[in-house]
Scaffold this active site. Structure first.
Site, PDB file in Angstrom:
ATOM      1  N   GLY A 291       5.042 -10.444   3.868  1.00 23.16           N
ATOM      2  CA  GLY A 291       5.835 -10.309   5.115  1.00 23.16           C
ATOM      3  C   GLY A 291       5.184 -10.868   6.442  1.00 23.16           C
ATOM      4  O   GLY A 291       3.780 -10.988   6.427  1.00 23.16           O
TER       5      GLY A 291
ATOM      6  N   MET B  95       0.865  -1.285  -0.075  1.00 18.29           N
ATOM      7  CA  MET B  95      -0.050   0.038  -0.062  1.00 18.29           C
ATOM      8  C   MET B  95       0.859   1.145  -0.039  1.00 18.29           C
ATOM      9  O   MET B  95       0.422   2.356   0.416  1.00 18.29           O
ATOM     10  CB  MET B  95      -0.883  -0.048   1.221  1.00 18.29           C
ATOM     11  CG  MET B  95      -1.900  -1.321   1.023  1.00 18.29           C
ATOM     12  SD  MET B  95      -3.341  -1.075   2.139  1.00 18.29           S
ATOM     13  CE  MET B  95      -2.848  -1.029   3.890  1.00 18.29           C
TER      14      MET B  95
ATOM     15  N   GLY C 245      11.084  -2.887   5.579  1.00 18.38           N
ATOM     16  CA  GLY C 245      10.427  -4.192   5.340  1.00 18.38           C
ATOM     17  C   GLY C 245       9.891  -4.453   3.986  1.00 18.38           C
ATOM     18  O   GLY C 245      10.163  -5.559   3.372  1.00 18.38           O
ATOM     19  N   HIS C 246       9.454  -3.349   3.348  1.00 14.20           N
ATOM     20  CA  HIS C 246       9.019  -3.653   1.928  1.00 14.20           C
ATOM     21  C   HIS C 246      10.401  -3.872   0.978  1.00 14.20           C
ATOM     22  O   HIS C 246      10.308  -4.822   0.059  1.00 14.20           O
ATOM     23  CB  HIS C 246       8.166  -2.396   1.132  1.00 14.20           C
ATOM     24  CG  HIS C 246       7.043  -1.936   1.906  1.00 14.20           C
ATOM     25  ND1 HIS C 246       6.926  -0.747   2.685  1.00 14.20           N
ATOM     26  CD2 HIS C 246       5.810  -2.795   2.309  1.00 14.20           C
ATOM     27  CE1 HIS C 246       5.685  -0.734   3.182  1.00 14.20           C
ATOM     28  NE2 HIS C 246       4.829  -1.746   2.765  1.00 14.20           N
TER      29      HIS C 246
ATOM     30  N   GLN D 197      -2.512 -12.611   7.830  1.00 12.27           N
ATOM     31  CA  GLN D 197      -2.736 -12.220   6.386  1.00 12.27           C
ATOM     32  C   GLN D 197      -1.987 -13.222   5.383  1.00 12.27           C
ATOM     33  O   GLN D 197      -2.559 -13.892   4.377  1.00 12.27           O
ATOM     34  CB  GLN D 197      -2.321 -10.820   6.054  1.00 12.27           C
ATOM     35  CG  GLN D 197      -2.202 -10.446   4.542  1.00 12.27           C
ATOM     36  CD  GLN D 197      -1.565  -9.010   4.583  1.00 12.27           C
ATOM     37  OE1 GLN D 197      -2.632  -7.986   4.659  1.00 12.27           O
ATOM     38  NE2 GLN D 197      -0.502  -8.813   4.125  1.00 12.27           N
TER      39      GLN D 197
HETATM   40  P1  AMP Z   1       1.500  -2.945   3.431  1.00  8.01           P
HETATM   41  O1  AMP Z   1       2.182  -2.058   2.479  1.00  8.01           O
HETATM   42  O2  AMP Z   1       1.696  -2.748   5.005  1.00  8.01           O
HETATM   43  O3  AMP Z   1       0.325  -3.577   3.006  1.00  8.01           O
HETATM   44  O4  AMP Z   1       2.550  -4.311   3.269  1.00  8.01           O
HETATM   45  C1  AMP Z   1       2.957  -4.761   2.162  1.00  8.01           C
HETATM   46  C2  AMP Z   1       3.682  -6.127   2.546  1.00  8.01           C
HETATM   47  O5  AMP Z   1       5.074  -5.675   3.130  1.00  8.01           O
HETATM   48  C3  AMP Z   1       3.115  -7.126   3.115  1.00  8.01           C
HETATM   49  O6  AMP Z   1       3.165  -8.492   2.594  1.00  8.01           O
HETATM   50  C4  AMP Z   1       3.557  -6.902   4.779  1.00  8.01           C
HETATM   51  O7  AMP Z   1       3.593  -8.091   5.292  1.00  8.01           O
HETATM   52  C5  AMP Z   1       5.099  -6.310   4.092  1.00  8.01           C
HETATM   53  N1  AMP Z   1       5.679  -5.878   5.350  1.00  8.01           N
HETATM   54  C6  AMP Z   1       5.084  -4.695   5.937  1.00  8.01           C
HETATM   55  N2  AMP Z   1       5.984  -4.382   6.943  1.00  8.01           N
HETATM   56  C7  AMP Z   1       6.967  -5.288   7.123  1.00  8.01           C
HETATM   57  C8  AMP Z   1       8.159  -5.689   7.790  1.00  8.01           C
HETATM   58  N3  AMP Z   1       8.362  -4.764   8.845  1.00  8.01           N
HETATM   59  N4  AMP Z   1       8.867  -6.743   7.656  1.00  8.01           N
HETATM   60  C9  AMP Z   1       8.617  -7.573   6.676  1.00  8.01           C
HETATM   61  N5  AMP Z   1       7.679  -7.350   5.698  1.00  8.01           N
HETATM   62  C10 AMP Z   1       6.634  -6.408   5.997  1.00  8.01           C
END
Ligand code: AMP
Length: 252
Positions: free
Chosen positions: A146, A29, A35-36, A152
């Site tokens: 992640g 998003m 992390g991303h 999820q």
């Molecule tokens: P989001 O943009 O928050 O929807 O996350 C997109 C992807 O990045 C999802 O698969 C999350 O689980 C992963 N993600 C977000 N934060 C982290 C993190 N700190 N470590 C690893 N993966 C992450």
């Protein structure tokens, strides 16, 4: 090289039909952080071409204020995507993604009603539906998720199995700040002081205390706690500070 930015489903599908290489996909998003970046690095290593989606999916937000305040850092996101060798950024509009106005949705009836599902009605319907749509548009061989969002991840693995989908779901371990706080786009909404306090979530989670004790200590420290629960071989937590909801989990 700058990634190609695609905004329509038609163009995305057109691009896809002309590729014969292996495609790795990272759905996000936006408001990208390390992390991303970890997901994107692994995607690049394991595939010939990488697609990143940046789409704030309204159907998975159960609170409109959370959706409206979701951080947007588009220009830096594109720079990060370029530095990590992303080939295509798919950033569609709501009209593109929901021509059906969300009349059709994917629902799981068990695990999705627990943990975050119990506190965020409809959240996982929105997540599963948008991931199904993105997979159908992009048709990746591998997709990266992640462990930070463990529930999820697990529901998406279940969906792929249930619908015989030809995509491999690759789990990526949680990336943390030095303080232990799990990186999250929502951390951008925390003041420096609250960000420091939020690191208590991981510290308590990995402290060896019982789930009940952790819940109590977080409440005493001023968090509004949705749950601290042991399930399977993991411990899960969701707690808010200053209206910002944070989640985390660890293997027990
Ligand atoms: P989001 O943009 O928050 O929807 O996350 C997109 C992807 O990045 C999802 O698969 C999350 O689980 C992963 N993600 C977000 N934060 C982290 C993190 N700190 N470590 C690893 N993966 C992450």
């Amino acid at each position: 090289m700058k990634p190609k930015v695609i905004r329509t489903v038609k163009q995305m599908k057109e691009w896809r039909t002309h590729q014969h290489e292996s495609i790795g996909f990272v759905p996000t998003m936006g408001a990208l952080h390390l992390g991303h970046a970890q997901l994107l690095k692994q995607c690049r290593q394991e595939n010939e071409l990488s697609v990143l989606s940046i789409y704030v999916n309204k159907t998975q937000f159960n609170q409109s204020s959370d959706f409206e305040n979701y951080p947007n850092t588009w220009v830096t996101d594109l720079e990060i995507a370029e530095s990590l060798g992303v080939n295509v950024v798919f950033a569609p509009t709501n009209e593109e993604m929901y021509p059906d106005q969300y009349r059709y949705k994917i629902t799981e009836n068990e695990f999705s009603t627990e943990l975050c599902g119990a506190h965020r009605p409809g959240h996982f319907d929105g997540v599963l539906t948008v991931v199904m749509k993105l997979f159908n548009i992009i048709n990746p061989r591998k997709a990266y998720f992640g462990e930070k969002d463990y529930q999820q991840l697990s529901l998406i693995q279940g969906m792929v199995k249930a619908y015989f989908m030809d995509v491999e779901i690759v789990p990526v371990p949680t990336i943390r700040e030095q303080s232990g706080l799990a990186m999250s786009s929502r951390n951008l909404r925390l003041s420096a002081e609250n960000k420091q306090r939020a690191s208590m979530i991981y510290q308590k989670l990995s402290s060896g205390l019982s789930a009940q004790q952790i819940e109590q200590e977080l409440r005493e420290a001023g968090f509004s706690v949705d749950y601290v629960v042991d399930k399977g071989l993991r411990r899960f937590v969701a707690a808010s500070i200053d209206g910002v909801r944070l989640i985390d989990n660890i293997a027990l």
